[in-house]
Structure formats: structure tokens, C-alpha cells
Design an enzyme around this catalytic site. Structure first.
Site, mmCIF file in Angstrom:
data_model
loop_
_atom_site.group_PDB
_atom_site.id
_atom_site.type_symbol
_atom_site.label_atom_id
_atom_site.label_comp_id
_atom_site.label_asym_id
_atom_site.label_seq_id
_atom_site.Cartn_x
_atom_site.Cartn_y
_atom_site.Cartn_z
ATOM 1 N N ASP A 91 0.844 -1.189 0.000
ATOM 2 C CA ASP A 91 0.000 0.000 0.000
ATOM 3 C C ASP A 91 0.886 1.248 0.000
ATOM 4 O O ASP A 91 1.880 1.318 0.721
ATOM 5 C CB ASP A 91 -0.925 -0.010 1.226
ATOM 6 C CG ASP A 91 -2.082 0.957 1.091
ATOM 7 O OD1 ASP A 91 -3.233 0.493 0.955
ATOM 8 O OD2 ASP A 91 -1.843 2.192 1.120
ATOM 9 N N HIS A 147 -6.953 -5.996 2.213
ATOM 10 C CA HIS A 147 -5.798 -5.421 2.909
ATOM 11 C C HIS A 147 -5.235 -6.480 3.853
ATOM 12 O O HIS A 147 -5.997 -7.100 4.615
ATOM 13 C CB HIS A 147 -6.214 -4.224 3.782
ATOM 14 C CG HIS A 147 -6.805 -3.067 3.038
ATOM 15 N ND1 HIS A 147 -6.125 -1.883 2.841
ATOM 16 C CD2 HIS A 147 -8.030 -2.887 2.477
ATOM 17 C CE1 HIS A 147 -6.896 -1.027 2.187
ATOM 18 N NE2 HIS A 147 -8.064 -1.607 1.953
ATOM 19 N N HIS A 184 -10.417 -5.496 -3.288
ATOM 20 C CA HIS A 184 -9.072 -5.731 -2.761
ATOM 21 C C HIS A 184 -9.142 -6.082 -1.296
ATOM 22 O O HIS A 184 -10.009 -5.602 -0.553
ATOM 23 C CB HIS A 184 -8.162 -4.524 -2.989
ATOM 24 C CG HIS A 184 -8.719 -3.231 -2.472
ATOM 25 N ND1 HIS A 184 -9.662 -2.506 -3.162
ATOM 26 C CD2 HIS A 184 -8.479 -2.552 -1.329
ATOM 27 C CE1 HIS A 184 -9.972 -1.425 -2.470
ATOM 28 N NE2 HIS A 184 -9.279 -1.427 -1.344
HETATM 29 P P1 5GP Z 1 -9.796 1.217 0.218
HETATM 30 O O1 5GP Z 1 -9.998 2.416 1.101
HETATM 31 O O2 5GP Z 1 -10.462 1.390 -1.142
HETATM 32 O O3 5GP Z 1 -10.151 -0.073 0.886
HETATM 33 O O4 5GP Z 1 -8.237 1.112 0.005
HETATM 34 C C1 5GP Z 1 -7.549 1.680 -1.051
HETATM 35 C C2 5GP Z 1 -6.086 1.612 -0.690
HETATM 36 O O5 5GP Z 1 -5.331 1.833 -1.858
HETATM 37 C C3 5GP Z 1 -5.650 2.686 0.324
HETATM 38 O O6 5GP Z 1 -5.111 2.046 1.471
HETATM 39 C C4 5GP Z 1 -4.614 3.502 -0.439
HETATM 40 O O7 5GP Z 1 -3.527 3.912 0.369
HETATM 41 C C5 5GP Z 1 -4.176 2.542 -1.525
HETATM 42 N N1 5GP Z 1 -3.730 3.197 -2.744
HETATM 43 C C6 5GP Z 1 -4.356 4.212 -3.415
HETATM 44 N N2 5GP Z 1 -3.677 4.542 -4.520
HETATM 45 C C7 5GP Z 1 -2.590 3.712 -4.560
HETATM 46 C C8 5GP Z 1 -1.507 3.580 -5.481
HETATM 47 O O8 5GP Z 1 -1.405 4.273 -6.499
HETATM 48 N N3 5GP Z 1 -0.579 2.633 -5.207
HETATM 49 C C9 5GP Z 1 -0.661 1.841 -4.091
HETATM 50 N N4 5GP Z 1 0.318 0.948 -3.892
HETATM 51 N N5 5GP Z 1 -1.663 1.937 -3.200
HETATM 52 C C10 5GP Z 1 -2.619 2.863 -3.438
#
Ligand code: 5GP
Ligand code: ZN
Length: 115
Positions: free
Chosen positions: A29, A100, A98
Site C-alpha cells: 500500500d 488489505h 481488494h
Molecule cells: P480502500 O480504502 O479502497 O479499501 O483502500 C484503497 C487503498 O489503496 C488505500 O489504502 C490507499 O492507500 C491505496 N492506494 C491508493 N492509490 C494507490 C496507489 O497508487 N498505489 C498503491 N500501492 N496503493 C494505493
């Protein structure tokens, strides 16, 4: 507009790859919430759990078999937390399913904040 995680899977957007097989891709992340914070995605795009069907439910076994492999590879022997933010109220901001994986410290704290 394209999907960021599809672009990460196809290499158009760079990422710090941790694990890959025919169906799953995992990477660190960009904004880690724990010393180890890995995202695991399926190469087949679905938005989130709401799009699950009998035909695509293999996505979950593929992902969780990979989670087990990654935990072993990264030596997460003391345990790890697995989170899916499903929908806007849960904080989902990337609309490609996704998982985590959070780990790397002795106690990851409460499961959910009491805010
Ligand atoms: P969500 O909130 O949708 O469950 O998690 C999205 C995750 O994607 C967040 O933890 C954020 O930090 C991560 N993220 C967003 N953009 C990028 C990126 O360009 N590269 C990586 N490696 N992680 C990302
Ligand atoms: Zn996608």
C-alpha cells in the site's frame, strides 16, 4: 476512466510487487497503516463483494489462497489482520475488489475505531 488497480496489474502504473500468480497480484500500500500493509487483488475486475456471482466466486478462493502464501512468504507468524472495505460507508475508495493485509507489530489495536 480506467481502473487504478487494473493499471497496476498490467504494469502501466508502477507498484511494489510482493506476490503474483496467474490470477492474483499483491503489492505494498502506498500509504501504509501498519509496518506491513499489503493489498491483494484479483486480475479479474469486480467492484466489490456486491458483484459476487456463482460464476465469479472463485475470486475469493484465489485471493485467500494467495493471502495464505503471502503470510508465509512475508513471515507474518504472529498473525495479521485481513480487511475488505466494502462500499463508501466502509471507506472503499478504489472500486476494484481488494483485501488489505495488515501486520508487523505485536498488537494491531482495536478492530474498529469508536468514532
Ligand atoms: P480502500 O480504502 O479502497 O479499501 O483502500 C484503497 C487503498 O489503496 C488505500 O489504502 C490507499 O492507500 C491505496 N492506494 C491508493 N492509490 C494507490 C496507489 O497508487 N498505489 C498503491 N500501492 N496503493 C494505493
Ligand atoms: Zn480494476
Amino acid at each position: 476512466m480506467g481502473c487504478l488497480f487494473c493499471n497496476i496489474i498490467n504494469g502501466e502504473t508502477p507498484s511494489d510487487r510482493v506476490y503474483e500468480n496467474d490470477s492474483v497480484y499483491a503489492f505494498r500500500d502506498i500509504n501504509p497503516q501498519a509496518p506491513v500493509h499489503i493489498l491483494v487483488v484479483h486480475k479479474e475486475h469486480t467492484k466489490n463483494i456486491d458483484e459476487t456471482t456463482p460464476e465469479n466466486s472463485h475470486i475469493y478462493s484465489d485471493i485467500f489462497m494467495a493471502v495464505k502464501e503471502i503470510a508465509s512468504q512475508e513471515k507474518l507468524d504472529n498473525g495479521y489482520r485481513v480487511i475488505i472495505n466494502n462500499g463508501s460507508a466502509a471507506g472503499q475508495v478504489i472500486w476494484h475488489l481488494h483485501v488489505h493485509i495488515l501486520s508487523g507489530k505485536d498488537n494491531l489495536g482495536p478492530m474498529i475505531s469508536n468514532g
